[in-house]
Design a protein around this motif. Structure first.
Motif, PDB file in Angstrom:
ATOM      1  N   LEU A  67    -110.202  63.438  43.583  1.00 48.39           N
ATOM      2  CA  LEU A  67    -110.697  64.618  42.879  1.00 48.39           C
ATOM      3  C   LEU A  67    -111.168  65.624  43.914  1.00 48.39           C
ATOM      4  CD1 LEU A  67    -112.882  63.284  39.909  1.00 48.39           C
ATOM      5  CD2 LEU A  67    -110.772  64.583  39.756  1.00 48.39           C
ATOM      6  N   SER A  68    -111.113  66.891  43.547  1.00 48.69           N
ATOM      7  CA  SER A  68    -111.635  67.922  44.433  1.00 48.69           C
ATOM      8  C   SER A  68    -112.755  68.668  43.723  1.00 48.69           C
ATOM      9  CB  SER A  68    -110.530  68.882  44.865  1.00 48.69           C
ATOM     10  OG  SER A  68    -109.984  69.547  43.754  1.00 48.69           O
ATOM     11  N   CYS A 104    -110.009  73.916  42.594  1.00 52.60           N
ATOM     12  CA  CYS A 104    -110.591  72.577  42.638  1.00 52.60           C
ATOM     13  C   CYS A 104    -110.641  72.013  41.224  1.00 52.60           C
ATOM     14  CB  CYS A 104    -112.005  72.651  43.202  1.00 52.60           C
ATOM     15  SG  CYS A 104    -112.150  73.529  44.770  1.00 52.60           S
ATOM     16  N   ASP A 105    -110.753  70.687  41.141  1.00 50.07           N
ATOM     17  CA  ASP A 105    -110.806  70.021  39.843  1.00 50.07           C
ATOM     18  C   ASP A 105    -112.124  70.284  39.108  1.00 50.07           C
ATOM     19  OD1 ASP A 105    -108.261  68.751  40.206  1.00 50.07           O
ATOM     20  OD2 ASP A 105    -109.243  67.291  41.518  1.00 50.07           O
ATOM     21  N   GLN A 106    -113.237  70.269  39.854  1.00 48.67           N
ATOM     22  CA  GLN A 106    -114.568  70.417  39.267  1.00 48.67           C
ATOM     23  C   GLN A 106    -115.458  71.226  40.210  1.00 48.67           C
ATOM     24  OE1 GLN A 106    -116.481  66.715  38.176  1.00 48.67           O
ATOM     25  NE2 GLN A 106    -114.556  65.775  37.558  1.00 48.67           N
ATOM     26  N   LYS A 121    -112.274  67.350  48.888  1.00 49.64           N
ATOM     27  CA  LYS A 121    -111.407  66.357  48.252  1.00 49.64           C
ATOM     28  C   LYS A 121    -111.936  64.971  48.586  1.00 49.64           C
ATOM     29  CE  LYS A 121    -107.215  69.047  48.099  1.00 49.64           C
ATOM     30  NZ  LYS A 121    -105.776  69.007  48.213  1.00 49.64           N
ATOM     31  N   CYS A 132    -112.897  73.515  48.746  1.00 49.38           N
ATOM     32  CA  CYS A 132    -112.694  72.302  47.953  1.00 49.38           C
ATOM     33  C   CYS A 132    -112.938  71.064  48.815  1.00 49.38           C
ATOM     34  CB  CYS A 132    -111.271  72.240  47.412  1.00 49.38           C
ATOM     35  SG  CYS A 132    -110.933  73.357  46.060  1.00 49.38           S
TER      36      CYS A 132
END
Length: 143
Positions: A114-115, A31-33, A63, A61
């Motif tokens: 973003l995920s 995941c992004d964050q 999204k 995640c």
């Protein structure tokens, strides 16, 4: 006899290629964050205007596709924040919001995705309902 060897060779190649896994099959999803769990951040983090277009869940995640006005969105600061409160329903429920700090003064409408790793939102049992501020649908998170 040569014909038999050709058939065996072709059959072997088919079996071998079918049994091979793709490289992506074992690749972990990243995941992004991470989600932030904080009642004070939930109440005080920036709350600039945005619109959530869609939300999907892939493993752990979450999204989120969203949009807001801006120039490019490159300076946006985003956080997914959980309020820390857990409603004792069946299944339990959590309340979150997507925080945006947007100082871009352009009138373009930018969309991004973003995920967020939401594995820390797991509580007893095997599912929790996620209520995300300004998003009409509840998200059922099974783990």
């Amino acid at each position: 006899m040569k014909q038999t060897y050709k058939y065996i060779l072709v059959l072997s190649l088919i079996v071998l290629s079918a049994s091979c896994k793709k490289e992506d099959d074992n690749k972990p999803i990243t995941c992004d964050q991470k989600v932030l769990i904080s009642s004070s951040e939930y109440n005080t983090a920036p709350d600039d205007a945005l619109h959530i277009n869609s939300i999907s869940l892939v493993d752990n995640c979450l999204k989120i596709e969203f949009g807001a006005s801006g120039c490019s969105g490159s300076s946006w600061q985003l956080k997914l924040i959980d309020s820390e409160a857990v409603q004792k329903s069946e299944p339990p429920q959590r309340t979150l919001r997507l925080s945006l700090k947007n100082e871009e003064l352009c009138e373009a409408y930018i969309t991004k995705e973003l995920s967020f790793d939401i594995s820390e939102l797991q509580i007893g049992g095997n599912k929790v309902i996620l209520n995300i501020k300004d998003y009409a649908e509840q998200i059922e998170y099974n783990y």
